[in-house]
Write a protein that holds these residues in place. Sequence first.
Motif, PDB file in Angstrom:
ATOM      1  N   SER A  50       0.820  -1.215   0.000  1.00  0.00           N
ATOM      2  CA  SER A  50       0.000   0.000   0.000  1.00  0.00           C
ATOM      3  C   SER A  50       0.856   1.267   0.000  1.00  0.00           C
ATOM      4  O   SER A  50       0.460   2.288  -0.565  1.00  0.00           O
ATOM      5  N   SER A  51       2.038   1.222   0.609  1.00  0.00           N
ATOM      6  CA  SER A  51       2.896   2.408   0.649  1.00  0.00           C
ATOM      7  C   SER A  51       3.381   2.781  -0.749  1.00  0.00           C
ATOM      8  O   SER A  51       3.491   3.963  -1.091  1.00  0.00           O
ATOM      9  N   LEU A  52       3.661   1.762  -1.579  1.00  0.00           N
ATOM     10  CA  LEU A  52       4.077   2.041  -2.953  1.00  0.00           C
ATOM     11  C   LEU A  52       2.916   2.594  -3.768  1.00  0.00           C
ATOM     12  O   LEU A  52       3.117   3.418  -4.670  1.00  0.00           O
ATOM     13  N   ALA A  53       1.707   2.141  -3.458  1.00  0.00           N
ATOM     14  CA  ALA A  53       0.533   2.675  -4.138  1.00  0.00           C
ATOM     15  C   ALA A  53       0.363   4.154  -3.831  1.00  0.00           C
ATOM     16  O   ALA A  53       0.084   4.970  -4.716  1.00  0.00           O
ATOM     17  N   GLU A  54       0.550   4.516  -2.576  1.00  0.00           N
ATOM     18  CA  GLU A  54       0.441   5.920  -2.177  1.00  0.00           C
ATOM     19  C   GLU A  54       1.494   6.766  -2.869  1.00  0.00           C
ATOM     20  O   GLU A  54       1.233   7.881  -3.328  1.00  0.00           O
ATOM     21  N   GLN A  55       2.697   6.213  -2.972  1.00  0.00           N
ATOM     22  CA  GLN A  55       3.794   6.925  -3.638  1.00  0.00           C
ATOM     23  C   GLN A  55       3.466   7.152  -5.113  1.00  0.00           C
ATOM     24  O   GLN A  55       3.710   8.249  -5.651  1.00  0.00           O
ATOM     25  N   ALA A  56       2.918   6.155  -5.777  1.00  0.00           N
ATOM     26  CA  ALA A  56       2.558   6.284  -7.202  1.00  0.00           C
ATOM     27  C   ALA A  56       1.485   7.353  -7.393  1.00  0.00           C
ATOM     28  O   ALA A  56       1.540   8.137  -8.349  1.00  0.00           O
ATOM     29  N   ARG A  57       0.525   7.408  -6.516  1.00  0.00           N
ATOM     30  CA  ARG A  57      -0.531   8.421  -6.638  1.00  0.00           C
ATOM     31  C   ARG A  57       0.000   9.824  -6.401  1.00  0.00           C
ATOM     32  O   ARG A  57      -0.438  10.772  -7.052  1.00  0.00           O
ATOM     33  N   ARG A  58       0.937   9.969  -5.477  1.00  0.00           N
ATOM     34  CA  ARG A  58       1.537  11.292  -5.264  1.00  0.00           C
ATOM     35  C   ARG A  58       2.334  11.734  -6.486  1.00  0.00           C
ATOM     36  O   ARG A  58       2.342  12.898  -6.833  1.00  0.00           O
TER      37      ARG A  58
END
Length: 202
Positions: free
Chosen positions: A194-202
């Motif tokens: 999930s942390s990588l998903a958040e990074q991609a969205r940012r």
Amino acid sequence: MDRDRLKEVHKTETTESRVNEDFVDWLKNKGPTWLVILLFALTAYLMLVRWRTSTHQTQMQAWHALAEAEASALPASFESVADEYPRVDSIALVARLMAAQKLLEAVHAGRPLGADPMDEDAEPLSDADREQYLSRADNQYQAVLDADDGTRRTALLALNALNGRAAVAEARGNYDAARQHYNAAADRIEPVYSSLAEQARR
């Protein structure tokens, strides 16, 4: 006493003779069948051993080829590895990602492939070559996505490919397409990291 002993010896000889005859009959009737089964099993075992050895050797060759491609640092070397070992571990997918990365690095540096980055007099990357590099990189990223089976095993590879396609779109000034790729990357990796998903969205 001797007579009893002789009877026992005779009985033993008779039993041994009967066993020998039964064994000979078994060899005549069922022996060939069991021999064929035994030979078949032995052949299958030897083929399995040979296949495992061959698979291990192919894996070692593939990783060695990838290491050699890294030493050359040329996208064509990575592409050759991907084409030569399409089904060995994740070698082909990793090689395609590395090929695309080298192409993007050349675009960002503004220098043709193989140019000395310290040579200030080197010819800059032409617009035609720049677009060719971006197309090649995008194709390699798409090939990785085409191989994505939606499982955890290929999640990180797919994430890198989607981020790579977004970088290609950004280099072309197509920010809407880049945003779509980043969102797709976030959706793909969110169930796993999930942390990588958040990074991609940012």
